[in-house]
Design an enzyme around this catalytic site. Sequence first.
Site, PDB file in Angstrom:
ATOM      1  N   GLU A 463       0.862  -1.190   0.000  1.00 52.85           N
ATOM      2  CA  GLU A 463       0.000   0.000   0.000  1.00 52.85           C
ATOM      3  C   GLU A 463       0.893   1.232   0.000  1.00 52.85           C
ATOM      4  O   GLU A 463       1.152   1.816  -1.032  1.00 52.85           O
ATOM      5  CB  GLU A 463      -0.936  -0.035   1.213  1.00 52.85           C
ATOM      6  CG  GLU A 463      -2.030   1.000   1.151  1.00 52.85           C
ATOM      7  CD  GLU A 463      -3.147   0.706   2.159  1.00 52.85           C
ATOM      8  OE1 GLU A 463      -4.013   1.562   2.308  1.00 52.85           O
ATOM      9  OE2 GLU A 463      -3.128  -0.372   2.786  1.00 52.85           O
ATOM     10  N   GLU A 743      -1.997   0.284  13.627  1.00 54.53           N
ATOM     11  CA  GLU A 743      -3.179   0.671  12.852  1.00 54.53           C
ATOM     12  C   GLU A 743      -4.461   0.395  13.617  1.00 54.53           C
ATOM     13  O   GLU A 743      -5.427   1.160  13.535  1.00 54.53           O
ATOM     14  CB  GLU A 743      -3.187  -0.094  11.526  1.00 54.53           C
ATOM     15  CG  GLU A 743      -4.345   0.232  10.609  1.00 54.53           C
ATOM     16  CD  GLU A 743      -4.230  -0.456   9.266  1.00 54.53           C
ATOM     17  OE1 GLU A 743      -4.919  -0.047   8.327  1.00 54.53           O
ATOM     18  OE2 GLU A 743      -3.430  -1.422   9.154  1.00 54.53           O
TER      19      GLU A 743
END
Length: 882
Positions: A463, A743
Amino acid sequence: MLKVSEITIEYLRNPVGLDGRPWFGWILCSDKNNVNQEAYRLEIARDEDFETIVYESGWVKSRESIHVEAAGFCPSSCKKYFVRVQVYDGEEESSFSEPAFFVTAVLEQEQWKAKFITAEGSEDKDSSGSTYLRKEIEVSGEVQEAYACTTALGLYHFYINGHKVGLDEMAPGWTSYKKHLCYQTYEVTDLLKQGANALGAMVGAGWYKGKMGFLHLRNNYGDQASFLMQMVIRYRDGREETFFTEESWLGHQAPVIFSEIYDGEIYDAGLEIEDWNCPGHCADGWKGVQTVEFPKSALTAQAGSKVKVIETLEARSIFQTPQGDRVIDFGQNLTGWVRFKVRGRTGEEVRLKCFETLDSSGNVYSANLRSAKEEIRYICRGEGEEIYQPHFTFQGFRYVHVLDWPGELKEEDVAACVLHSDMEETGEFSCSHPLVNQLHSNIKWSMKGNFLDIPTDCPQRDERMGWTGDAQIFCRTSCYLMNTYTFFRKWLKDVAADQTPEGGVPHVVPDIISGREKDDWLLSQGTHSAAAWADVAVINPWTLYLMYGDKAILEEQYDSMKQWIGFMRTHARDHIWNYKLQFGDWVALDAEEGSYFGATPNDLTCTAYYAYSTGLFVKIALILQREEDAKEYEALYGEIVKKFQSTFFECDGSMTAMTQTAHILALHFNLVPEAYRRKTAEQLVKLLEKEGGHLVTGFVGTPYFLHALSGNGYADKAYELLLKEDFPSWLYQVKRGATTIWEHWDGLKPDGTMWSPDMNSFNHYAYGAVGEWLYRSVLGIETDEVFSGYRHIIISPQTGDALAYAKGSYKSALGLIRVSWEKTQTPGERRLAFTVPVNAAVKIRLEKGAVPSETDGLAFRLEDGYMTAESGSGSFEIFYRK
């Protein structure tokens, strides 16, 4: 003694590569209190001894020392200038400062002669390898000065006579390319010699043509990695000569046979060409190059915040896992690469796979990398000790799985190179709670790991994109930790460049996802204009203005901001804003089972941000004296707030959405009817207590939670929330051994299992936005909106009962602000010490109910229920009881 201790140019020290007339700032020192600059004198010269002065301001009566322009100064392209400053404080003149310098880049577009060149052909469209480029030139005299401007469609290293030019890595970074491409400027005088000289470059795919984004598509911007260079040489006899990339250069395959952002690098040392970038090399087997069309209008000079190896960590240990794998532990989750030295026979390989964490059994865990390989392969040349580090990739890791290694591996053979944008560290914080100190360290390391040319979401999986929401909520924290002005200024150009014609702002910048055929479950619903994400267009320029006192960033981004407000206005229905895909309170714990979307309604979160950004835009329009805009959008702001209150508040003052985030946004964005503010704060506390004192907020609510509490009379509850150690909490992660921010609150669950590997980064700075509260509330270092850039400082620490002491500092553009407080042996008494830089003023506001006892000459008075005092620069120590 009055002294100018430091000069900055556009908030940088000695920048190389400015593409316009610069502005200046300086830090003053004095051994007296209450010192203010009354006048300054600024000189610019072409030499360090100031024998050839090209600009003199004379004495200018002004207190400004942050954003000082040299009116009438007209710099030339690719030249070095020296600047010095003298100041007067009404009583004493300082001596001239030590000189600083800056180097200009190409100042006029028509001065570009260089062409982009490539050694790749159409057959290399899917290649992730690298190419050499070279050209020999003749230097026909004694060089007085020489400057090279370089960039690439892809990534590059530039060489002169066998020496790599500069310390930059991953250059020229990731931008919107045809709309905005940075180039780097280097002073290369000392690398050149009379006679034959060799210019060379090694070029790789990088973000330009490599595999990027959710769909793993290649050639997102083009299919040929290309290089551009223009070098000007000025001789001592007055001549000037320009060399540049064009069709006469030659190309060859280079030993990086594979390099991708996600997947790592393969380097075959057997393909190295000895002295390929040195004069006299025999170019047999080299081939001609092609030119590549590219708009020169997109080129922008990059003077600072370039990616470098900032520090190096030694291996903490090498061990064997229960499954028998050999693993290197560097003790810190980081972004960068492994540098190693090895002895091997020809063709033997080193194979290393980077990863973040071990599983509950102590074995290699790489499932959260998704498809990213993060693997380094080095094929030995077989000639004694060989030293290697990657060229065109980076990894996010703490651990390294050693898949192959010739001979014996020792800890001293490997090192972890920490790679990020070069930014001066400006914030320090520590307190009596060791877990909070580790949290602060984790926040800083997550920033280092994700501020690599752009603000990425994470540095390890497939990502690594510039998610706008993460950058928005973390911006203020990052500005305390490091000097991020240049970093964000560069990235915000891409925010503006990638806006839709209607003004929508992409979810990620540079925008790698719009305009693609999407089967992604998420992005098929929309690729731009999500509340809290797209609002980066307004909030980040405003934050930079607050922190650095610079109106220029507001001017540069003004049209972008206005277009974003206009987009929301167009798509709002009766002032309720919502649009296609909204992330809402992303990954909040009050989401339904299996969902990423929190329980707070999108109508509420979207309209709250619509109001907040519009209100900020009104302030910005007033600052820039755009009176008509200010009047128009102030009326709009009033209508949005009115609609928010009538829609999301019941007649009795209760909110329609009983979520923590709904109450946080209403309080922090000042959207609560004043009569119901206390009730709303009380309800937020009840919602907190309902969860056993834990937060259940996501990306939208978490950054403002502590502010909403402490700003409404519940500082004790804010401290309790900060210091929670069980799941979910910031310190839960710390106690589980985190060295960066996760996260997910439960990336590693209490039972030792992992959150779903599809989205479980252990280096994801968003929740680190709590760092802002440590500086603004625990230390109490705040700036006045009217006199931004800490010209007027507000020191107002909320000490609470949970900590015995806290101390820290923030290096503002005016100088270092220090604050420390501690509980004394006397019950209820606090000692508060602080330092205010020269040319700044301060308001000290003690906690509610505090009574000063020793004031160090400061005159306290009661103001709005708080004991306050005002002063100028100096160091002070006061005692008070609460």
